[in-house]
Design a protein around this motif. Structure first.
Motif, short mmCIF file in Angstrom:
data_model
loop_
_atom_site.label_atom_id
_atom_site.label_comp_id
_atom_site.label_asym_id
_atom_site.label_seq_id
_atom_site.Cartn_x
_atom_site.Cartn_y
_atom_site.Cartn_z
N HIS A 144 0.83 -1.19 0.00
CA HIS A 144 0.00 0.00 0.00
C HIS A 144 0.87 1.24 0.00
O HIS A 144 2.07 1.20 0.34
N ARG A 145 0.27 2.35 -0.37
CA ARG A 145 0.98 3.63 -0.33
C ARG A 145 1.45 3.93 1.09
O ARG A 145 0.83 3.51 2.08
N ALA A 146 2.54 4.69 1.18
CA ALA A 146 3.06 5.11 2.48
C ALA A 146 2.14 6.14 3.11
O ALA A 146 1.35 6.81 2.43
N VAL A 147 2.25 6.27 4.41
CA VAL A 147 1.51 7.29 5.14
C VAL A 147 1.88 8.69 4.65
O VAL A 147 1.01 9.56 4.47
N ASP A 148 3.17 8.90 4.41
CA ASP A 148 3.66 10.18 3.89
C ASP A 148 3.53 10.16 2.36
O ASP A 148 4.41 9.66 1.66
N HIS A 149 2.43 10.70 1.85
CA HIS A 149 2.21 10.63 0.40
C HIS A 149 3.25 11.43 -0.37
O HIS A 149 3.52 11.14 -1.55
N GLY A 150 3.85 12.43 0.26
CA GLY A 150 4.88 13.20 -0.41
C GLY A 150 6.16 12.41 -0.64
O GLY A 150 6.94 12.72 -1.53
N LYS A 151 6.38 11.37 0.15
CA LYS A 151 7.57 10.52 0.01
C LYS A 151 7.23 9.13 -0.52
O LYS A 151 8.14 8.31 -0.72
N ASP A 152 5.96 8.86 -0.73
CA ASP A 152 5.53 7.53 -1.16
C ASP A 152 6.33 7.04 -2.37
O ASP A 152 6.50 7.77 -3.35
N GLN A 153 6.83 5.81 -2.28
CA GLN A 153 7.63 5.23 -3.36
C GLN A 153 7.01 3.96 -3.93
O GLN A 153 7.68 3.17 -4.58
N SER A 154 5.72 3.78 -3.68
CA SER A 154 5.07 2.56 -4.18
C SER A 154 5.10 2.49 -5.70
O SER A 154 5.07 1.39 -6.27
N TYR A 155 5.16 3.64 -6.38
CA TYR A 155 5.21 3.63 -7.85
C TYR A 155 6.43 2.86 -8.35
O TYR A 155 6.32 2.02 -9.25
N VAL A 156 7.61 3.15 -7.80
CA VAL A 156 8.82 2.48 -8.28
C VAL A 156 8.95 1.06 -7.72
O VAL A 156 9.87 0.33 -8.09
N LEU A 157 8.03 0.67 -6.83
CA LEU A 157 8.01 -0.70 -6.32
C LEU A 157 6.91 -1.52 -6.96
O LEU A 157 6.72 -2.70 -6.64
N GLY A 158 6.18 -0.92 -7.91
CA GLY A 158 5.05 -1.59 -8.53
C GLY A 158 5.43 -2.78 -9.39
O GLY A 158 4.54 -3.47 -9.92
N VAL A 159 6.72 -3.04 -9.56
CA VAL A 159 7.18 -4.19 -10.34
C VAL A 159 7.37 -5.44 -9.47
O VAL A 159 7.73 -6.50 -10.00
N LEU A 160 7.15 -5.34 -8.17
CA LEU A 160 7.43 -6.47 -7.28
C LEU A 160 6.31 -7.50 -7.32
O LEU A 160 5.13 -7.17 -7.33
N THR A 161 6.72 -8.76 -7.31
CA THR A 161 5.77 -9.87 -7.33
C THR A 161 5.42 -10.29 -5.91
O THR A 161 6.04 -9.85 -4.93
N GLN A 162 4.42 -11.16 -5.80
CA GLN A 162 3.99 -11.64 -4.49
C GLN A 162 5.13 -12.33 -3.75
O GLN A 162 5.33 -12.13 -2.55
N ASP A 163 5.92 -13.13 -4.45
CA ASP A 163 7.03 -13.83 -3.80
C ASP A 163 8.06 -12.84 -3.26
O ASP A 163 8.62 -13.03 -2.18
N GLN A 164 8.32 -11.79 -4.02
CA GLN A 164 9.27 -10.78 -3.57
C GLN A 164 8.72 -9.99 -2.38
O GLN A 164 9.45 -9.71 -1.42
N LEU A 169 10.77 -6.18 3.69
CA LEU A 169 10.37 -5.36 4.83
C LEU A 169 10.56 -3.89 4.46
O LEU A 169 11.62 -3.51 3.96
N PHE A 170 9.53 -3.07 4.71
CA PHE A 170 9.61 -1.63 4.50
C PHE A 170 9.30 -0.94 5.83
O PHE A 170 8.17 -0.50 6.07
N PRO A 171 10.28 -0.83 6.72
CA PRO A 171 10.01 -0.32 8.07
C PRO A 171 9.57 1.14 8.14
O PRO A 171 9.07 1.57 9.19
N LEU A 172 9.72 1.91 7.07
CA LEU A 172 9.42 3.34 7.13
C LEU A 172 8.02 3.70 6.62
O LEU A 172 7.64 4.87 6.67
N GLY A 173 7.27 2.74 6.14
CA GLY A 173 6.01 3.04 5.47
C GLY A 173 5.00 3.78 6.31
O GLY A 173 4.14 4.49 5.77
N GLY A 174 5.08 3.65 7.62
CA GLY A 174 4.12 4.32 8.48
C GLY A 174 4.60 5.63 9.05
O GLY A 174 3.95 6.20 9.94
N SER A 175 5.73 6.14 8.55
CA SER A 175 6.33 7.36 9.11
C SER A 175 6.44 8.46 8.07
O SER A 175 6.42 8.19 6.86
N THR A 176 6.60 9.68 8.53
CA THR A 176 6.90 10.79 7.65
C THR A 176 8.41 10.98 7.57
O THR A 176 9.15 10.49 8.43
N LYS A 177 8.85 11.69 6.56
CA LYS A 177 10.28 11.95 6.41
C LYS A 177 10.82 12.72 7.60
O LYS A 177 11.92 12.44 8.10
#
Length: 370
Positions: A144-164, A169-177
């Motif tokens: 899912h998109r990060a909490v900080d939409h200004g730093k969200d990087q899900s676009y460049v991660l959209g190539v990842l498969t379920q196995d990947q 682990l994305f420990p920063l997804g719930g934080s702001t910069k």
């Protein structure tokens, strides 16, 4: 879990590694040596692949108290990212090398090596969130998109498969910069105030067109050609090679005189075969039909996606556009419910259902809005 923390030398990956340790994982830090000649890549705040960055990563690992190694993936990076970048531009397309690096290097080559060495997952400093999906969607790992939409990087991660995703682990997804920088300072990490990296790491001076002309040399499809007005067919000027242009480009055309209506011209089409670059008004850039190829899905392949929450993002920092998406094997047909401008073949179209990343496809064609 035994976790490899990919440490670029920046603040985000350092805090991600520290949080992985705090979560109870057995963490080993690694820095990726991606350049055959690190001095030729960007330096200082402009890069992420320099000797300086490797030293910053090592110092951060020491503060966190984890083992640290450098993995040399320069040959793989050159083949899968740099060569791909050159080939795509030579064909008149506009690639995203950061997305390709995630697909081929960080979550393929690195993850494969990590798993073969007995690790369970790779942690990175990307801003995105991973959640276990509902049973109605198979209980898969969802991005899912990060909490900080200004730093969200899900676009460049959209190539990842379920196995990947299952081994990520994305420990920063719930934080702001801002929160990450404050935490880095509190942990005593010297990279707390280090500026973010920007642009393309392997283009040393930021001049993409000049770099492409130099590196491609005789491989370039042409060494110059005409800049032509779309409406009249008039030759407005010459250029040094189509690799210096991308669809939607406004600046750097050097055609000498404004359009009759005084409005700026934009690149509408690029023909590497003839060397012709066609320019015209912004409204001619509008598209509402996109065909994608080589799709990659974060979970099960969807069939038809429509509804108020279905959107498509066409640039790393672009807006979400409402869309209807139909998938038929290796082809993705996207109907935009409002037009987009300056969409170039080679870019990625990332599909969302609300905040959830469904997957992505490489744009093969974009058709003008009617």
């Amino acid at each position: 879990m035994r976790v490899v923390a990919a440490m670029s030398g920046g603040v985000d990956s350092a805090v991600a590694a520290a949080r992985a340790v705090e979560a109870g994982h057995d963490v080993t830090g690694i820095h990726l040596a991606l350049s055959r000649n690190p001095a030729s890549y960007r330096s200082g705040a402009r890069g992420c692949c320099t000797i300086e960055d490797a030293n910053d990563a090592r110092r951060a690992a020491d503060v966190i108290g984890i083992p640290f190694y450098v993995w040399d993936l320069s040959d793989r990076f050159h083949e899968d990212v740099v060569e791909d970048f050159m080939d795509e531009y030579a064909a008149g397309r506009t690639p995203n090398p950061c997305l390709r690096c995630n697909e081929k290097i960080k979550f393929a080559a690195v993850l494969d090596r990590a798993l073969s060495l007995g690790f369970d997952a790779v942690a990175t400093g990307h801003y995105a969130r991973l959640e276990t999906g509902p049973a109605s969607r198979g209980g898969l790992v969802e991005m899912h998109r990060a909490v900080d939409h200004g730093k969200d990087q899900s676009y460049v991660l959209g190539v990842l498969t379920q196995d990947q995703l299952a081994h990520s682990l994305f420990p920063l997804g719930g934080s702001t910069k801002a929160e990450v920088r404050r935490e880095a300072a509190a942990r005593g990490l010297l990279v707390a105030d280090k500026p973010d990296s920007h642009d393309i790491c392997f283009v040393a001076d930021g001049d993409n067109a000049g770099w492409l002309r130099e590196k491609l040399g005789d491989r370039a499809p042409n060494h110059g050609g005409d800049i032509v007005d779309d409406a009249t067919g008039e030759v407005l000027g010459q250029h040094e090679g189509t690799v210096g242009f991308t669809i939607g480009q406004r600046r750097g055309l050097r055609i000498g005189r404004p359009a009759p209506d005084g409005k700026p011209r934009f690149v509408l089409d690029i023909s590497p075969v003839t060397g012709t670059v066609t320019v015209g008004p912004r409204e001619r850039l509008a598209v509402d039909r996109i065909t994608g190829r080589a799709p990659r899905w974060c979970g099960a392949e969807p069939g038809l996606l429509e509804g108020p929450q279905v959107t498509v993002q066409l640039r790393a920092h672009g807006a979400e556009l409402p869309a209807r998406v139909a998938v038929d094997g290796g082809t993705v047909e996207i109907e935009l419910l409002e037009p987009a401008f300056g969409i170039a073949p080679g870019q990625a179209a990332v599909v969302y259902d609300g905040s959830r990343v469904v997957g992505s496809a490489t744009i093969a064609a974009a058709v003008a809005a009617r």
